[in-house]
Design a protein around this motif. Structure first.
Motif, PDB file in Angstrom:
ATOM      1  N   LYS A  75       2.695  10.426  -1.550  1.00 19.90           N
ATOM      2  CA  LYS A  75       2.731   9.528  -0.396  1.00 19.90           C
ATOM      3  C   LYS A  75       2.779  10.287   0.933  1.00 19.90           C
ATOM      4  O   LYS A  75       2.400   9.746   1.969  1.00 19.90           O
ATOM      5  N   LEU A  76       3.252  11.560   0.882  1.00 18.90           N
ATOM      6  CA  LEU A  76       3.343  12.333   2.123  1.00 18.90           C
ATOM      7  C   LEU A  76       1.978  12.605   2.732  1.00 18.90           C
ATOM      8  O   LEU A  76       1.858  12.835   3.929  1.00 18.90           O
ATOM      9  N   ASP A  77       0.942  12.595   1.887  1.00 15.69           N
ATOM     10  CA  ASP A  77      -0.406  12.868   2.394  1.00 15.69           C
ATOM     11  C   ASP A  77      -1.066  11.638   3.001  1.00 15.69           C
ATOM     12  O   ASP A  77      -2.161  11.729   3.544  1.00 15.69           O
ATOM     13  N   ILE A  78      -0.413  10.487   2.869  1.00 12.32           N
ATOM     14  CA  ILE A  78      -1.057   9.237   3.288  1.00 12.32           C
ATOM     15  C   ILE A  78      -0.475   8.710   4.589  1.00 12.32           C
ATOM     16  O   ILE A  78       0.732   8.748   4.800  1.00 12.32           O
ATOM     17  N   LEU A 144       0.043   7.815  12.021  1.00 10.72           N
ATOM     18  CA  LEU A 144      -0.607   9.046  12.481  1.00 10.72           C
ATOM     19  C   LEU A 144       0.379  10.170  12.806  1.00 10.72           C
ATOM     20  O   LEU A 144      -0.017  11.327  12.918  1.00 10.72           O
ATOM     21  N   ALA A 145       1.676   9.826  12.951  1.00  8.24           N
ATOM     22  CA  ALA A 145       2.640  10.790  13.488  1.00  8.24           C
ATOM     23  C   ALA A 145       2.868  11.993  12.575  1.00  8.24           C
ATOM     24  O   ALA A 145       3.292  13.047  13.031  1.00  8.24           O
ATOM     25  N   HIS A 146       2.591  11.864  11.278  1.00  5.49           N
ATOM     26  CA  HIS A 146       2.779  13.027  10.403  1.00  5.49           C
ATOM     27  C   HIS A 146       1.448  13.692  10.046  1.00  5.49           C
ATOM     28  O   HIS A 146       1.359  14.446   9.084  1.00  5.49           O
ATOM     29  N   SER A 147       0.416  13.429  10.859  1.00  3.33           N
ATOM     30  CA  SER A 147      -0.913  14.027  10.650  1.00  3.33           C
ATOM     31  C   SER A 147      -1.329  14.004   9.180  1.00  3.33           C
ATOM     32  O   SER A 147      -1.579  15.053   8.590  1.00  3.33           O
ATOM     33  N   PRO A 148      -1.409  12.822   8.577  1.00  5.71           N
ATOM     34  CA  PRO A 148      -1.711  12.733   7.149  1.00  5.71           C
ATOM     35  C   PRO A 148      -3.135  13.200   6.840  1.00  5.71           C
ATOM     36  O   PRO A 148      -4.003  13.154   7.714  1.00  5.71           O
ATOM     37  N   LYS A 149      -3.316  13.627   5.607  1.00  4.03           N
ATOM     38  CA  LYS A 149      -4.655  14.080   5.204  1.00  4.03           C
ATOM     39  C   LYS A 149      -5.543  12.906   4.812  1.00  4.03           C
ATOM     40  O   LYS A 149      -6.753  13.008   4.797  1.00  4.03           O
ATOM     41  N   LEU A 150      -4.901  11.785   4.468  1.00  4.48           N
ATOM     42  CA  LEU A 150      -5.663  10.592   4.095  1.00  4.48           C
ATOM     43  C   LEU A 150      -5.152   9.403   4.896  1.00  4.48           C
ATOM     44  O   LEU A 150      -3.965   9.070   4.837  1.00  4.48           O
ATOM     45  N   LEU A 151      -6.046   8.798   5.653  1.00  4.08           N
ATOM     46  CA  LEU A 151      -5.669   7.596   6.409  1.00  4.08           C
ATOM     47  C   LEU A 151      -6.228   6.370   5.703  1.00  4.08           C
ATOM     48  O   LEU A 151      -7.436   6.303   5.435  1.00  4.08           O
TER      49      LEU A 151
END
Lengths: 294, 128
Positions: A75-78, A144-151
């Motif tokens: 979930k951290l990547d999303i 967007l605040a954690h600059s995810p790799k998958l939006l």
């Protein structure tokens, strides 16, 4: 290369509606527009992927990790902007974001300030006092605040005024620039996504009817007008065919094939016109007897 | 690199990019060995998808107007003036052919057509 996400035979059944089985994936660095009418299953697809609902079968991966509820690191990547914007209503936007920040090691308060400014979002107001548009903005900032790799963006610009809409698209174009991030963007309005998307997947009644590179659709689809005295002839690669007397108008999803055939049939005054991506989408969702999956 | 892209044209965004970059190269506005923006940079700046720019650059590569160097990006090819003229002529021929044919169908003579071209050039202040 590791996929940004993968769906393998994912199914979710309700009494009146079944989503799937879905088999598709997304490469990093690309934008997939997920197009379909209301009720086609776009939000349900997103809910499955972020773990909001349990699927009835199949498997999903995010950057290689299975979406195991007991090991939620994936979930951290999303970054997810859903169809509902859930906050602690008595808290300010700022406090809501502060609360979320503890779950994400990559969270940047600086990014929050930058985005809030660009979206013209007041952070000091309580969530329950925010307008519909401002709630969307708060969700976007949170995603967007954690600059995810998958939006994962579920109709993210609904309720936004045109200026903020343009700003949101600006931000998304910037996010894509490093080539590592992927965006999965659902909408029933194509104009938002028609420039951003690399590929489009068309969802109808829980099934992906077609997935194609946007440029291939633009390249292959044409409206073709011609004259021919004949009746009842079947043309190749056409999605629709109208006739008034000797005047014909067809929509072709492979204009080269259709034009070749029209040449053989001796059609007169043949004119082919380009179609906008919106016109093409309407034709696809109206139902084409033609399905290609990539 | 400034491009003017519009959704209101019958020309696709991809062809608009190809045409405008080609013009800049053939006119000399972009000199030989000038580096072009990366695919992702141009996509961001022009608000088009990566695939649109990628396909446009591929078309320019095929035409020989640009070349790529591994890891360094895309550069304007070093074309001789006569090569540039040849390409521009070919382009003109493609674009003008349907117009010339329809003008001729509408009864214009070769002289009429040439005079019209002359007039256009004069109006735009081009002498030769």
């Amino acid at each position: 290369m590791t996929k940004a996400f993968e769906f393998n035979s994912v199914v979710k059944s309700y009494s009146e509606f079944t989503l799937g089985p879905l088999n598709f994936s997304l490469e990093p660095g690309t934008v997939l527009g997920y197009i379909g009418p209301n009720g086609s299953g776009k939000s349900t697809t997103m809910h499955c992927l972020v773990g909001l609902i349990k699927t009835d079968g199949g498997e999903m991966r995010v950057f290689g990790r299975t979406t195991d509820p007991n090991r939620p690191e994936w979930k951290l990547d999303i970054g997810y902007v859903g169809d509902e914007h859930v906050f602690y209503e008595g808290w300010s936007g700022e406090r809501n974001l502060k609360f979320l920040s503890q779950f994400y090691p990559n969270w940047s308060d600086q990014r929050v300030i930058e985005l809030a400014k660009r979206f013209n979002l007041p952070l000091n107001k309580k969530a329950k006092e925010l307008s519909g548009g401002n709630r969307v903005k708060l969700s976007l900032v949170a995603a967007l605040a954690h600059s995810p790799k998958l939006l994962l963006l579920d109709e993210p610009t609904s309720g936004l005024d045109p200026v903020v809409r343009a700003e949101v698209l600006d931000v998304l174009f910037e996010v894509l620039e490093d080539g590592e991030r992927a965006i999965f963007y659902s909408t029933h309005i194509l104009s938002d996504i028609s420039r951003l998307a690399d590929e489009l997947a068309f969802l109808d009644n829980g099934q992906i009817k077609l997935r194609a590179a946007k440029e291939d659709l633009i390249e292959h689809w044409r409206k073709i007008a011609f004259m021919h005295a004949g009746n009842n002839f079947k043309l190749e690669a056409t999605a629709s065919h109208k006739q008034e007397g000797a005047d014909h108008q067809v929509v072709s999803f492979d204009h080269e094939a259709t034009l070749r055939q029209l040449g053989e049939l001796g059609a007169q005054n043949v004119q082919a016109y380009r179609m906008s991506i919106d016109e093409i989408a309407v034709q696809i969702l109206k139902g084409v007897g033609h399905v290609e999956n990539s | 690199m400034l491009l003017n892209l519009t959704d209101l044209s019958s020309e696709s965004l991809q062809s608009q990019i190809v045409r405008q970059v080609r013009e800049k190269i053939l006119s000399g506005e972009l000199a030989a060995e000038t580096s072009l923006p990366s695919i992702r940079e141009l996509a961001r700046d022009q608000h088009v998808s990566v695939i649109t720019v990628q396909r446009a650059y591929e078309a320019l590569l095929r035409e020989g107007l640009i070349h790529s160097r591994r890891g360094k990006g895309f550069f304007v090819s070093d074309l001789k003036d006569n090569e540039k003229i040849g390409m521009a002529k070919e382009r003109l021929r493609e674009n003008i052919a349907p117009l010339v044919i329809s003008a001729s169908n509408e009864g214009l003579s070769k002289k009429d057509i040439l005079e019209t071209i002359d007039l256009i050039l004069k109006k735009n202040g081009r002498k030769n």
